[in-house]
Design an enzyme around this catalytic site. Structure first.
Site, PDB file in Angstrom:
ATOM      1  N   LEU A  14     -10.945  31.540  -5.450  1.00 29.30           N
ATOM      2  CA  LEU A  14     -11.661  32.814  -5.509  1.00 29.30           C
ATOM      3  C   LEU A  14     -12.041  33.292  -4.117  1.00 29.30           C
ATOM      4  O   LEU A  14     -12.691  32.574  -3.357  1.00 29.30           O
ATOM      5  CB  LEU A  14     -12.934  32.667  -6.353  1.00 29.30           C
ATOM      6  N   ILE A  74      -9.055  28.119   3.304  1.00 30.58           N
ATOM      7  CA  ILE A  74      -9.317  26.711   3.008  1.00 30.58           C
ATOM      8  C   ILE A  74      -9.600  25.939   4.292  1.00 30.58           C
ATOM      9  O   ILE A  74     -10.547  25.156   4.370  1.00 30.58           O
ATOM     10  CB  ILE A  74      -8.123  26.080   2.259  1.00 30.58           C
ATOM     11  N   GLY A  98      -7.880  29.628   8.366  1.00 30.11           N
ATOM     12  CA  GLY A  98      -7.609  30.235   7.067  1.00 30.11           C
ATOM     13  C   GLY A  98      -8.761  30.021   6.102  1.00 30.11           C
ATOM     14  O   GLY A  98      -9.784  29.415   6.438  1.00 30.11           O
ATOM     15  N   LYS A 149       1.394  26.033  -8.081  1.00 31.74           N
ATOM     16  CA  LYS A 149       2.668  26.764  -8.091  1.00 31.74           C
ATOM     17  C   LYS A 149       3.842  25.859  -7.746  1.00 31.74           C
ATOM     18  O   LYS A 149       5.004  26.245  -7.902  1.00 31.74           O
ATOM     19  CB  LYS A 149       2.604  27.948  -7.128  1.00 31.74           C
ATOM     20  N   ILE A 159      -2.543  19.839   1.511  1.00 35.04           N
ATOM     21  CA  ILE A 159      -3.073  20.816   0.559  1.00 35.04           C
ATOM     22  C   ILE A 159      -1.899  21.457  -0.161  1.00 35.04           C
ATOM     23  O   ILE A 159      -1.074  22.134   0.459  1.00 35.04           O
ATOM     24  CB  ILE A 159      -3.900  21.908   1.271  1.00 35.04           C
ATOM     25  N   SER A 160      -1.829  21.249  -1.491  1.00 29.74           N
ATOM     26  CA  SER A 160      -0.736  21.821  -2.274  1.00 29.74           C
ATOM     27  C   SER A 160      -1.296  22.776  -3.330  1.00 29.74           C
ATOM     28  O   SER A 160      -2.473  23.118  -3.303  1.00 29.74           O
ATOM     29  CB  SER A 160       0.090  20.711  -2.925  1.00 29.74           C
TER      30      SER A 160
END
Length: 647
Positions: A464, A309, A307, A425, A421-422
């Site tokens: 981004l 990240i 993905g 939101k 990884i959070s």
């Protein structure tokens, strides 16, 4: 041979190099002879006494031999005079000092020439040193002047204004002068430092500050503005780009020094200004040594490895030389491409592509027991808010059940570090995706903190350019000629670049002791409407004139602005100026496990109504004004119905 063919025939590099070194040898002979004779002549007012000539003729061959040996040994026959620089001049100085010291040893201690004036040695050193420097500098000057008279330089050159006057900017100026094909001439520098105005660097003046840019460009025919100053703020950069667009001036920027290999700067690194340059912040300072200590030689596993990240985590981890890197991913084609990329860039790295699903507990356990990772980065998650609202059962299964599988497996095999990884939101969520990420945070926080595994969470905003993010969508809409769609004129989001987010993840991974939530200092939130306008301008078009912007209304589960803290969470600084740690709310390990078991039982039954109710109980701050349609219910059950969770 025809003249045209002969002109294209390359010269023999070996022969050419021999000829060049032979000419340099004769040059050094002439300089050494000239400097010694001139030294005697200057000492005796241009009339050398007759009785000294026997000593001079006896001394001359030894001095020549000595200097030639020293000059050759210290590399004076190497290098190109056309590129002579300060390091070359320092090397010439060292060579002449050594040679003069050798002359003193010979004349005073070996031949015991007591009648030799000491001033002759000093004069010989000065004349020899200045002549060698002078000739080299003269060659460079003449060569640069000759280039300006060539046919390519008689054509119109682009007039360039450079933002910044430091080392980077000066290097760019030198490269333009030395490359005859660039057809660029620097008119001057502009600098943020008012104190530099009027100063001259490499023959180029500092014409003013950023405030003087319009006036300078108005008086001169500027074709290109290059931003070579890393301290230029995003707001200032936006003003520069807007000015260039308005006045049809080309604009380019140099990337951060850390992005340029070996710290070398070249005009080749100049690129178009990107959106992340306009919205970004100063680069994050990393404690590279600390990161290296917990990654180098370690077994590392990354979930969601292909993905946005996850793939960047893999790239950056690979630079620290892990013992092996397990790429845990359920998408075959992206995993294939990532493996090929990393094998090409890091041929010595042990890469293990694992085609696996975090929801498959048996498979997760098998992979962890086989490879026994010491560091785990959990980046796999469903992240699209509207899609999550339509498919809540699958999102809970992936983001909660999958996270529990990875965390439990990490603790079972005794991994040293686990990093979740959070997202922002997860704070006061108004959608299923954010709620599931909050539950995942709670599970990681509830685990015992006295074991061998340190489980920490990294929470950050939008990235981004990630897959499915607003940037690629806007870019595609602009390419189609518009309109660019924004949900609401007041909607804002926190943004960061993918490398920036991953740097935070790597740094936080070695800072935690277990249970912490780390947060990046993300600066001010960005209005999405402003982002859309900047993207349109960067494409060379005008918002609202060439490309329309329309508003479509907030989507299901979407809120106008994101938050960073939940009630009860305080924020404290860390040793890193860009990272904060939250005084996270504590949760009972037994209670969280019991509640997640109830979630999974609802998933097994396909009971979406119960699933939503349980999420609400686990995350009381979960609030939405939307009706969640039972799109995943069994046929005939719940069709057209919804649960209103508004307070």
């Amino acid at each position: 041979m025809p003249k045209e063919t002969a002109a294209r025939t390359p010269r023999n590099p070996v022969f050419y190099n021999r000829v060049r070194k032979t000419l340099i040898l004769f040059f050094h002979l002439l300089v050494a002879s000239f400097s010694l004779l001139l030294a005697f002549s200057l000492r005796y007012d241009l009339q050398i006494p007759t009785e000294l000539w026997p000593s001079i003729l006896e001394m001359l061959p030894v001095v020549l031999l000595l200097k030639l040996v020293v000059f050759r040994t210290m590399g004076m026959a190497d290098g190109w005079w056309r590129y002579v620089s300060i390091p070359d001049l320092l090397q010439i100085l060292k060579a002449n000092v050594v040679a003069s010291f050798g002359v003193v040893l010979y004349a005073v201690f070996i031949r015991e020439m007591n009648n030799l004036p000491r001033s002759v040695i000093i004069l010989d050193f000065l004349v020899c040193f200045m002549t060698m420097i002078g000739v080299r500098v003269l060659v460079r000057i003449l060569r640069e002047q000759r280039r300006q008279l060539t046919k390519s330089y008689r054509r119109k050159k682009k007039s360039v204004l450079v933002v910044g006057s430091g080392i980077v900017a000066q290097t760019i100026v030198r490269e333009m002068r030395e490359n005859p094909k660039m057809l660029k001439a620097v008119l001057g520098f502009i600098d943020r430092d008012q104190g530099r105005k009027g100063k001259v660097f490499n023959g180029i003046p500092v014409l003013g500050t950023l405030d003087d840019m319009a006036k300078i460009c108005g008086k001169n025919d500027i074709d290109l503005i290059i931003v070579a100053e890393s301290s230029v703020q995003p707001k200032e950069l936006r003003n520069i780009v807007a000015f260039c667009k308005e006045n049809k001036i080309e604009s380019k920027i140099l990337p951060a020094m850390g992005d340029i290999i070996s710290g070398q700067v070249s005009l080749q690194h100049c690129r178009e200004v990107r959106l992340e340059d306009l919205l970004g912040r100063p680069p994050i300072r990393l404690d590279v040594e600390e990161i290296n200590n917990y990654l180098h030689g370690k077994r590392v596993l990354v979930t969601g490895a292909a993905g946005s990240i996850g793939s960047e985590i893999c790239r950056q981890v690979a630079q620290f030389g892990p013992g092996n890197l397990v790429m845990f991913e359920n998408a075959e084609t992206p995993l294939f491409h990532l493996e090929n990329e990393l094998r090409e860039k890091f041929p010595g790295l042990s890469l293990i592509p694992s085609l696996s699903d975090i929801r498959d507990q048996t498979r997760v356990s098998q992979v962890f027991k086989k490879h026994r990772p010491q560091v785990v980065f959990h980046a796999a998650a469903y992240k699209h808010v509207p899609m999550s609202e339509i498919n809540p059962v699958q999102v809970v299964k992936n983001n909660v059940l999958g996270t529990r599988n990875i965390i439990d497996a990490s603790f079972d095999i005794g991994a040293e570090h686990f990093v979740l990884i959070s997202t922002d939101k997860a704070v006061n969520p108004t959608n299923i995706m954010g709620t599931t990420k909050r539950v995942a945070e709670m599970y990681a926080q509830s685990l015992p903190r006295n074991g061998s595994t340190k489980a920490t969470t990294v929470r950050f905003g939008n990235v981004l350019g990630s897959h499915g993010s607003v940037i690629p969508i806007f870019r595609e809409q602009i390419l189609k000629g518009g309109p660019v769609t924004v949900t609401h004129p007041e909607i804002t989001r926190f943004f960061m670049t993918i490398p920036e987010a991953v740097q935070l993840v790597l740094q936080a991974g070695c800072m935690g002791y277990g249970g912490e939530i780390f947060l990046l200092d993300m600066g001010e939130p960005v209005k999405i409407i402003r982002l859309a306008e900047e993207m349109i301008r960067l494409s060379g078009r005008r918002p609202y004139e060439d490309i329309e912007i329309t508003f479509t209304g907030l989507r299901a589960g979407e809120k106008l602005f994101e938050e960073l803290l939940i009630d009860g969470e305080g924020i404290k600084p860390t040793v890193h100026e860009k990272i904060r740690v939250l005084e996270a709310t504590s949760s009972s390990c037994g209670l969280v496990k019991e509640e997640t078991e109830l979630l999974f039982e609802a998933i097994r039954r396909g009971d979406q109504v119960e699933l939503i109710r349980l999420l609400k109980n686990m995350v009381p701050e979960f609030h939405t004004t939307q009706n969640l349609v039972h799109s995943e219910s069994k046929p005939g059950e719940g069709t057209g119905k919804g649960i209103n969770l508004s307070n």
